[in-house]
Design a protein around this motif. Structure first.
Motif, PDB file in Angstrom:
ATOM      1  N   LEU A  60      -2.075   0.723   8.574  1.00 35.45           N
ATOM      2  CA  LEU A  60      -2.277   0.756   7.111  1.00 35.45           C
ATOM      3  C   LEU A  60      -3.971   0.653   6.644  1.00 35.45           C
ATOM      4  CD1 LEU A  60       0.568  -1.741   5.870  1.00 35.45           C
ATOM      5  CD2 LEU A  60       0.631   0.605   5.910  1.00 35.45           C
ATOM      6  N   GLN A  61      -4.475   0.869   5.631  1.00 36.84           N
ATOM      7  CA  GLN A  61      -5.719   0.955   5.327  1.00 36.84           C
ATOM      8  C   GLN A  61      -6.144  -0.244   4.344  1.00 36.84           C
ATOM      9  OE1 GLN A  61      -7.692   3.061   6.914  1.00 36.84           O
ATOM     10  NE2 GLN A  61      -5.707   3.640   7.808  1.00 36.84           N
ATOM     11  N   SER A  62      -4.971  -0.815   3.719  1.00 40.97           N
ATOM     12  CA  SER A  62      -5.375  -1.827   2.776  1.00 40.97           C
ATOM     13  C   SER A  62      -5.964  -3.291   3.457  1.00 40.97           C
ATOM     14  CB  SER A  62      -4.118  -2.383   2.182  1.00 40.97           C
ATOM     15  OG  SER A  62      -4.215  -3.776   1.505  1.00 40.97           O
ATOM     16  N   ARG A  63      -6.865  -3.620   2.654  1.00 42.42           N
ATOM     17  CA  ARG A  63      -7.600  -5.214   3.223  1.00 42.42           C
ATOM     18  C   ARG A  63      -6.434  -6.199   3.307  1.00 42.42           C
ATOM     19  NH1 ARG A  63     -13.066  -5.360   3.122  1.00 42.42           N
ATOM     20  NH2 ARG A  63     -14.236  -3.933   2.245  1.00 42.42           N
TER      21      ARG A  63
ATOM     22  N   HIS B 108      -5.387   6.519  16.500  1.00 45.10           N
ATOM     23  CA  HIS B 108      -6.277   6.580  15.273  1.00 45.10           C
ATOM     24  C   HIS B 108      -6.101   5.319  14.680  1.00 45.10           C
ATOM     25  CE1 HIS B 108      -5.908  10.830  16.156  1.00 45.10           C
ATOM     26  NE2 HIS B 108      -7.092  10.868  15.585  1.00 45.10           N
ATOM     27  N   LEU B 109      -5.523   4.361  15.172  1.00 45.54           N
ATOM     28  CA  LEU B 109      -5.144   2.964  14.333  1.00 45.54           C
ATOM     29  C   LEU B 109      -6.584   2.352  14.145  1.00 45.54           C
ATOM     30  CD1 LEU B 109      -2.572   1.262  16.498  1.00 45.54           C
ATOM     31  CD2 LEU B 109      -2.305   2.234  14.279  1.00 45.54           C
ATOM     32  N   ARG B 110      -6.610   1.598  12.851  1.00 41.93           N
ATOM     33  CA  ARG B 110      -7.954   0.957  12.555  1.00 41.93           C
ATOM     34  C   ARG B 110      -7.824  -0.589  13.063  1.00 41.93           C
ATOM     35  NH1 ARG B 110      -9.919  -1.498   7.672  1.00 41.93           N
ATOM     36  NH2 ARG B 110      -7.739  -1.165   6.865  1.00 41.93           N
ATOM     37  N   LEU B 111      -8.336  -0.806  14.198  1.00 40.87           N
ATOM     38  CA  LEU B 111      -8.380  -1.867  14.748  1.00 40.87           C
ATOM     39  C   LEU B 111      -9.232  -3.166  14.194  1.00 40.87           C
ATOM     40  CD1 LEU B 111      -8.529  -0.646  18.349  1.00 40.87           C
ATOM     41  CD2 LEU B 111      -6.759  -1.179  17.236  1.00 40.87           C
TER      42      LEU B 111
ATOM     43  N   GLU C  62       0.839  -1.251   0.051  1.00 41.14           N
ATOM     44  CA  GLU C  62      -0.022  -0.005   0.131  1.00 41.14           C
ATOM     45  C   GLU C  62       0.822   1.380  -0.085  1.00 41.14           C
ATOM     46  OE1 GLU C  62      -2.519   2.217   3.419  1.00 41.14           O
ATOM     47  OE2 GLU C  62      -2.847   0.272   3.277  1.00 41.14           O
ATOM     48  N   PRO C  63       0.751   2.069  -1.031  1.00 37.64           N
ATOM     49  CA  PRO C  63       1.493   3.403  -1.197  1.00 37.64           C
ATOM     50  C   PRO C  63       1.277   4.180   0.122  1.00 37.64           C
ATOM     51  CG  PRO C  63       0.721   2.737  -3.242  1.00 37.64           C
ATOM     52  CD  PRO C  63       0.038   1.675  -2.419  1.00 37.64           C
ATOM     53  N   VAL C  64       2.244   4.707   0.653  1.00 32.36           N
ATOM     54  CA  VAL C  64       1.921   5.447   2.164  1.00 32.36           C
ATOM     55  C   VAL C  64       2.610   6.792   2.092  1.00 32.36           C
ATOM     56  CG1 VAL C  64       0.878   3.611   3.361  1.00 32.36           C
ATOM     57  CG2 VAL C  64       3.338   4.314   3.594  1.00 32.36           C
ATOM     58  N   SER C  65       2.159   7.684   2.511  1.00 30.14           N
ATOM     59  CA  SER C  65       2.957   9.033   2.576  1.00 30.14           C
ATOM     60  C   SER C  65       4.052   9.075   3.657  1.00 30.14           C
ATOM     61  CB  SER C  65       2.073  10.165   2.751  1.00 30.14           C
ATOM     62  OG  SER C  65       1.585  10.028   4.039  1.00 30.14           O
ATOM     63  N   PHE C  66       4.908   9.812   3.704  1.00 24.96           N
ATOM     64  CA  PHE C  66       5.966   9.947   4.669  1.00 24.96           C
ATOM     65  C   PHE C  66       5.296  10.022   6.180  1.00 24.96           C
ATOM     66  CE2 PHE C  66       9.074  11.949   7.360  1.00 24.96           C
ATOM     67  CZ  PHE C  66      10.034  11.110   7.589  1.00 24.96           C
ATOM     68  N   GLY C  67       4.515  10.969   6.160  1.00 28.82           N
ATOM     69  CA  GLY C  67       3.878  11.160   7.470  1.00 28.82           C
ATOM     70  C   GLY C  67       3.138  10.158   7.890  1.00 28.82           C
TER      71      GLY C  67
ATOM     72  N   ALA D 127       3.708   6.939   7.296  1.00 29.86           N
ATOM     73  CA  ALA D 127       4.556   6.057   7.557  1.00 29.86           C
ATOM     74  C   ALA D 127       5.186   6.334   8.893  1.00 29.86           C
ATOM     75  CB  ALA D 127       5.707   5.849   6.729  1.00 29.86           C
ATOM     76  N   TYR D 128       5.576   7.450   9.249  1.00 26.75           N
ATOM     77  CA  TYR D 128       5.958   8.046  10.273  1.00 26.75           C
ATOM     78  C   TYR D 128       5.095   7.564  11.358  1.00 26.75           C
ATOM     79  CZ  TYR D 128       9.635  11.109  13.061  1.00 26.75           C
ATOM     80  OH  TYR D 128      10.521  11.387  13.737  1.00 26.75           O
ATOM     81  N   ARG D 129       3.736   7.942  11.393  1.00 27.38           N
ATOM     82  CA  ARG D 129       2.738   7.655  12.272  1.00 27.38           C
ATOM     83  C   ARG D 129       2.693   6.182  12.689  1.00 27.38           C
ATOM     84  NH1 ARG D 129      -0.006  11.684   9.403  1.00 27.38           N
ATOM     85  NH2 ARG D 129      -1.182  10.160   8.155  1.00 27.38           N
ATOM     86  N   GLY D 130       2.884   5.250  11.825  1.00 29.47           N
ATOM     87  CA  GLY D 130       2.872   3.947  11.825  1.00 29.47           C
ATOM     88  C   GLY D 130       4.001   3.433  12.467  1.00 29.47           C
ATOM     89  N   VAL D 131       5.193   3.953  12.486  1.00 26.52           N
ATOM     90  CA  VAL D 131       6.284   3.774  13.096  1.00 26.52           C
ATOM     91  C   VAL D 131       6.021   4.063  14.687  1.00 26.52           C
ATOM     92  CG1 VAL D 131       8.771   4.319  13.528  1.00 26.52           C
ATOM     93  CG2 VAL D 131       8.045   3.641  11.161  1.00 26.52           C
ATOM     94  N   LEU D 132       5.469   5.246  14.918  1.00 27.46           N
ATOM     95  CA  LEU D 132       5.384   5.801  16.159  1.00 27.46           C
ATOM     96  C   LEU D 132       4.381   4.766  17.141  1.00 27.46           C
ATOM     97  CD1 LEU D 132       5.476   9.705  15.972  1.00 27.46           C
ATOM     98  CD2 LEU D 132       7.245   8.098  16.717  1.00 27.46           C
ATOM     99  N   ALA D 133       3.315   4.629  16.170  1.00 27.62           N
ATOM    100  CA  ALA D 133       2.304   3.441  17.050  1.00 27.62           C
ATOM    101  C   ALA D 133       3.171   2.232  17.295  1.00 27.62           C
ATOM    102  CB  ALA D 133       0.977   3.053  15.823  1.00 27.62           C
ATOM    103  N   GLY D 134       3.872   1.684  16.529  1.00 28.64           N
ATOM    104  CA  GLY D 134       4.706   0.345  16.627  1.00 28.64           C
ATOM    105  C   GLY D 134       5.506   0.651  18.067  1.00 28.64           C
ATOM    106  N   VAL D 135       6.187   1.845  18.010  1.00 33.22           N
ATOM    107  CA  VAL D 135       7.013   1.806  19.218  1.00 33.22           C
ATOM    108  C   VAL D 135       6.216   2.172  20.335  1.00 33.22           C
ATOM    109  CG1 VAL D 135       8.634   3.938  20.377  1.00 33.22           C
ATOM    110  CG2 VAL D 135       8.774   3.327  17.748  1.00 33.22           C
ATOM    111  N   THR D 136       5.069   2.856  20.395  1.00 34.52           N
ATOM    112  CA  THR D 136       4.244   3.069  21.622  1.00 34.52           C
ATOM    113  C   THR D 136       3.658   1.201  22.029  1.00 34.52           C
ATOM    114  OG1 THR D 136       3.623   5.068  20.960  1.00 34.52           O
ATOM    115  CG2 THR D 136       2.037   3.883  22.541  1.00 34.52           C
ATOM    116  N   LEU D 137       3.175   0.630  21.029  1.00 35.10           N
ATOM    117  CA  LEU D 137       2.503  -0.790  21.347  1.00 35.10           C
ATOM    118  C   LEU D 137       3.890  -1.441  21.898  1.00 35.10           C
ATOM    119  CD1 LEU D 137      -0.153  -1.296  18.724  1.00 35.10           C
ATOM    120  CD2 LEU D 137      -0.333  -0.591  21.076  1.00 35.10           C
ATOM    121  N   GLY D 138       4.843  -1.519  21.337  1.00 31.08           N
ATOM    122  CA  GLY D 138       6.055  -2.110  21.558  1.00 31.08           C
ATOM    123  C   GLY D 138       6.571  -1.760  23.252  1.00 31.08           C
TER     124      GLY D 138
END
Length: 330
Positions: free
Chosen positions: A123-126, A324-327, A88-93, A95-106
């Motif tokens: 990510l938003q992809s099915r 803002h994660l899509r659970l 899924e093509p994602v913007s840099f922003g 991607a940054y939010r996804g990385v920070l979400a991973g850091v927090t859950l980690g």
């Protein structure tokens, strides 16, 4: 017809409520976990502030240390953006939010699991579950970068510290070289691993999660590995700045090799959360720099300051990304 619409709206309303409740529960757990474990750390914020007041002679070290934090995680976000393009093509922003979400859950979950879950759910992809493989590739490349730099540092350390120059130490050096070789061979032979392990049905169900790792081109993996090396150099520079912040100074060789060894120990030692990662960093720093008779208090202050800057600050920033994660899967 009207009653059917009401039932649909009612179901949607309940799903939203459950989703909101889930997010609030995760958010509350994270805040509680952060607060509880900060109280358990041997170094307190007042203690750090006291050390800064007594030893800080150049505030530029602190400014540079903090300024490099977004650069550090920005390089990781760029690597993640590159590796997710096939899903899924994602913007840099994004991607940054996804990385920070991973850091927090980690911070709360076992480190690799929390990091992967945070990135995948951003990510938003099915077919976003396939991104588990991309997350493993990202972590694997960062592991290889730390191992490469740490192996060089370990070799230098053995040659310059006579007390550590033992046959078992060189055996460990050989083991590091072997793992590096296997890692690079796996990258080169990735296409042969696509259908591994054959006809075992229970493992075949997991193949979609790692199969994407075999789809990357050499160019993509090379760029991602280059970003991993740059990121390693960035947080190594941050560690140097943290040491200088507390007036810890050595000649370049011992300083650089010591920093590389601390990150090598952190990389190869199992860390279940970012909190246990902190304990590994502290213990490694005390052992690595012991031959140079540095102040243990100042070393612990430097490692804790680095942890506050590079881990706790991104974790707090990532709370918004987690919210803002899509659970759900739809």
């Amino acid at each position: 017809m009207q009653s059917n619409d009401l039932r649909v709206d009612s179901g949607s309303w309940w799903r939203k409520k459950i989703h909101l409740g889930l997010k609030m529960a995760v958010f509350a757990l994270l805040l509680g976990y952060i607060a509880y474990h900060l109280r358990q750390q041997p170094m307190s914020l007042p203690g750090i502030w006291h050390q800064l007041q007594t030893g800080l002679t150049n505030p530029g070290w602190l400014v540079a240390l903090v300024a490099l934090m977004p650069v550090n995680w920005g390089l990781e976000a760029r690597k993640w953006q590159l590796l997710t393009r096939r899903i899924e093509p994602v913007s840099f922003g994004a991607a940054y939010r996804g990385v920070l979400a991973g850091v927090t859950l980690g911070f709360m979950l076992p480190m690799l699991a929390g990091d992967a879950i945070g990135r995948v759910l951003s990510l938003q992809s099915r077919s976003r579950a396939i991104a588990v493989g991309a997350s493993l590739v990202s972590g694997g490349l960062q592991f290889l970068a730390a191992l490469l730099m740490g192996t060089i540092a370990w070799g230098y350390h053995l040659l310059t510290v006579p007390a550590r120059n033992q046959p078992t130490s060189w055996g460990l050096f050989s083991a590091f070289c072997l793992v590096l070789l296997l890692g690079f061979l796996a990258a080169g032979w990735r296409h042969r691993l696509r259908n591994w392990p054959g006809d075992r049905k229970w493992i075949q169900k997991l193949q979609p999660y790692w199969r994407i790792a075999t789809d990357y081109s050499i160019a993509e993996l090379s760029i991602a590995f280059g970003l991993a090396i740059l990121r390693h150099l960035t947080f190594s520079l941050q560690f140097y700045l943290a040491l200088r912040l507390y007036s810890i100074s050595l000649t370049p060789g011992p300083m650089l090799s010591g920093i590389g060894l601390v990150f090598l120990a952190k990389t190869i030692t199992p860390a279940f959360t970012f909190l246990s990662d902190l304990g590994v960093r502290e213990a490694a720093a005390l052992w690595v720099f012991a031959p140079y008779h540095l102040s243990a208090t100042l070393l612990l202050s430097a490692t804790f300051t680095l942890w506050l800057t590079n881990v706790l600050a991104p974790v707090l920033m990532g709370l918004a990304a987690v919210w803002h994660l899509r659970l759900t899967t739809k």
